[in-house]
Design a protein around this motif. Structure first.
Motif, PDB file in Angstrom:
ATOM      1  N   THR A 272       0.741  -1.167   0.098  1.00 31.24           N
ATOM      2  CA  THR A 272      -0.065   0.191  -0.073  1.00 31.24           C
ATOM      3  C   THR A 272       0.813   1.212   0.234  1.00 31.24           C
ATOM      4  O   THR A 272       1.864   1.176   0.092  1.00 31.24           O
TER       5      THR A 272
ATOM      6  N   ARG B 259       0.208   5.344   1.530  1.00 36.46           N
ATOM      7  CA  ARG B 259      -0.625   5.805   2.367  1.00 36.46           C
ATOM      8  C   ARG B 259      -0.509   7.410   2.778  1.00 36.46           C
ATOM      9  O   ARG B 259       0.791   7.715   2.563  1.00 36.46           O
TER      10      ARG B 259
ATOM     11  N   CYS C 239      -5.650   5.117   1.809  1.00 36.88           N
ATOM     12  CA  CYS C 239      -4.519   4.245   0.773  1.00 36.88           C
ATOM     13  C   CYS C 239      -4.915   5.071  -0.733  1.00 36.88           C
ATOM     14  O   CYS C 239      -5.680   5.205  -0.769  1.00 36.88           O
TER      15      CYS C 239
ATOM     16  N   CYS D 217      -8.445   2.164   3.720  1.00 35.81           N
ATOM     17  CA  CYS D 217      -7.755   1.160   3.320  1.00 35.81           C
ATOM     18  C   CYS D 217      -8.374  -0.232   3.563  1.00 35.81           C
ATOM     19  O   CYS D 217      -9.206  -0.501   4.653  1.00 35.81           O
TER      20      CYS D 217
END
Length: 620
Positions: free
Chosen positions: A542, A544, A549, A568
């Motif tokens: 991911t 962020r 996200c 996320c």
């Protein structure tokens, strides 16, 4: 008897006083990891789905090197170097209901042909947590489906009977469905059973036949009562029904076996009526799952069912995998986060099939459910219009007590035997079909279970890291592995990197207005060091910012799809990999500055990769 209450009282007083309440310590991660392998056959002519699995399964199994085979334990070491898979146990997603396969009437007919000892052996193979695969969810049919040895029937056939005066499940008793399910529950008392109907009684339909036809609006309340009575009748036989789908494949009217068209609006009304029936009769805990059809139509159908008046009546949206992509489940979950999404029908074969199960779970499904557990070597009995591919168990035509466990049984058991009901999926990067793919879970006993799939023709080295420890394994070609790491369920997150992402014209990837609202499209902007330009590149794949996200809108892998920030959720739409050419990739496309332009406010999208200046990025 009073000790728990006293303990709770003391804890409450301490908390009120602002003092820390001691928590029971979790066991440290074990120094070694348990490993099981299952592989495809190496025998020519016994590739996944090949018809030879019906003709001579023993020949194919003789060439299958790993059949749910325990390997030597692997020692863990301190984390160092590069990891193939990094698990972040702090990021938790859906709770697993289970993994299983159907006990539809074709399977039960074949079980009934066995001796008592043979039948028990086959059922233990399927549902015994110790001696078998440990399937903990089984799908049954209310009335018959296309996989049956008998004439098609429901529980109230004949002339119109709105009062359901003729309702009876006697044929399910006569066909030994009830007795077989009771035995399965004796072997595994934690087995959850859910039901689906292929058709309402003919008199409730526009065709006045079990074949084709649509549900008549005036019989929506009648069908709700019919389902409620079905659940009650099974409960009276000692078989609790955990949940039901409102209609199997409601957008399909098969020409030669039972089916029924039910619109989304009809399912909305049916869900409301059924919830009222269940609640009024002490069955309010029974789950109601809508849709039960292909990914490709799932979101639109769910939107038609989950209106404000029906939303509280529906517990989840069920899916089949015959058209569309598993990411549709994630799209439904994102729009309706309070509802489960469930994979309720699809058989899988080989390591590609194991990877498909990985994708189901990575796209938020709480369930994997196979379809048709055992046909015989003649592919019987069934009344489907096609030719069935190999089932997980294949029964001998000459000796009904003899059956073979195909590699596909083992591939599913790599999940079902080790991922416990109540497990939480945790964050990892998906990997790739050209190396390995994976999905990881933390069980209620705090063990970390990671299923890793090698679809390639070569051995693959795998280093799996959780927190400060890791282990390394060699995964053979065309093999699925399950790694069980006791005590590692709270190992935590791996290392991450934070800072700006710079791109075209030296501009930074920026969240407009530092807004953390879901759906905010990211842009290029002059670098300013703000939190709106501070990105954390996680070891789980991911990227962020602002607690959200980086996400491809609706998981749509088409040119021009906007790139945004979103809650996320661990789906493929939030998995990013950095290419050696400077590109940043998700869903097979590249992060791209529109235009191409480097002006402040230039929106970002995904596009076919060509590694132009507007597709090259420098990460922290």
């Amino acid at each position: 008897m009073t000790r728990p209450r006293f303990t709770a009282l003391v804890a409450g007083l301490l908390a009120t006083a602002g003092l820390a309440v001691p928590q029971a310590a979790q066991a440290a991660p074990a120094a070694s990891v348990q490993v099981w392998f299952s592989s495809e056959s190496r025998t020519a002519g016994y590739e996944p789905k090949n018809a030879n699995w019906y003709t001579s399964p023993a020949t194919g199994l003789a060439g299958t090197p790993y059949q749910l085979s325990r390997q030597a334990d692997l020692a863990t070491t301190a984390a160092a170097g590069a990891a193939t898979i990094t698990v972040d146990t702090d990021q938790r997603f859906q709770t697993v209901l289970g993994v299983g396969s159907s006990l539809e009437e074709s399977t039960i007919f074949n079980l009934a042909r066995m001796s008592a000892a043979g039948r028990t052996s086959a059922l233990r193979t399927l549902v015994d947590p110790g001696a078998g695969a440990g399937f903990n969810v089984a799908r049954i049919t209310f009335g018959t489906s296309d996989f049956t040895s008998h004439d098609f029937y429901t529980y109230d056939d004949g002339a119109a009977d709105p009062s359901l005066s003729r309702f009876s499940i006697q044929r399910d008793i006569d066909h030994r469905i009830i007795s077989t399910l009771r035995e399965a529950l004796t072997i595994n008392p934690n087995l959850k059973i859910f039901a689906s109907a292929w058709s309402a009684p003919a008199w409730m339909k526009s065709s006045n036949s079990l074949i084709t036809g649509s549900l008549l609006d005036q019989h929506i309340p009648t069908l709700a009562a019919y389902y409620r009575r079905s659940i009650q009748a099974y409960a009276a036989q000692g078989i609790p029904i955990h949940g039901l789908t409102l209609q199997n494949e409601p957008l399909f009217e098969p020409a030669d076996y039972p089916g029924m068209r039910v619109t989304a609006d009809q399912e909305r009304r049916l869900a409301i009526a059924l919830r009222a029936e269940l609640t009024a009769n002490g069955l309010g805990a029974t789950k109601i799952w809508a849709f039960d059809h292909n990914f490709s139509e799932g979101l639109a159908y769910a939107q038609g069912v989950l209106t404000a008046d029906a939303r509280s009546s529906v517990d989840g949206i069920a899916f089949h995998d015959y058209a569309g992509d598993p990411s549709e489940m994630a799209a439904v979950k994102a729009q309706y986060p309070d509802k489960d999404v469930l994979m309720t029908e699809r058989s899988v074969w080989g390591t590609a099939g194991a990877d498909r199960i990985v994708q189901y779970f990575r796209n938020q499904s709480t369930l994997y459910q196979g379809w048709v557990s055992m046909l015989d070597q003649n592919r019987s009995p069934e009344r489907w219009s096609g030719s069935p591919d190999p089932t997980m168990l294949v029964q001998s035509t000459s000796n009904p007590d003899t059956f073979w466990k195909t590699p596909d049984f083992n591939m599913v058991a790599q999940f079902s035997k080790f991922v416990q009901a109540g497990a939480k999926r945790v964050a990892t990067g998906y990997g790739s079909a050209g190396t390995v793919t994976n999905v990881a879970f933390v069980n209620p006993d705090n063990s970390l279970v990671t299923v890793v799939v090698n679809q390639t023709a070569s051995n693959q080295a795998v280093t799996l890291r959780a927190g400060a420890r890791q282990f390394t394994s060699t995964l053979p070609a065309k093999t699925t592995a399950t790694y069980v790491w006791a005590g590692a369920g709270d190992a935590g997150a791996g290392p991450a990197r934070s800072g700006p992402i710079t791109g075209f014209g030296g501009k930074c990837v920026d969240v407009p207005g530092a807004s953390s609202a879901n759906g905010t499209q990211v842009q290029l902007w002059t670098c300013n060091g703000s939190t709106a330009q501070t990105w954390t590149v996680g070891s789980d794949g991911t990227i962020r910012a602002l607690g959200k996200c980086l996400d491809v809108n609706a998981a749509a892998g088409v040119n021009g799809t906007k790139v945004q920030i979103y809650d996320c959720n661990g789906t493929a739409a939030q998995q990013w990999t950095s290419g050696t050419d400077g590109t940043l990739r998700s869903l097979g496309k590249c992060l791209d500055a529109t235009g191409p332009s480097s002006a402040d406010g230039t929106k970002l999208q995904i596009w076919d990769c060509f590694a132009g200046d507007n597709q090259r990025w420098t990460l922290p």
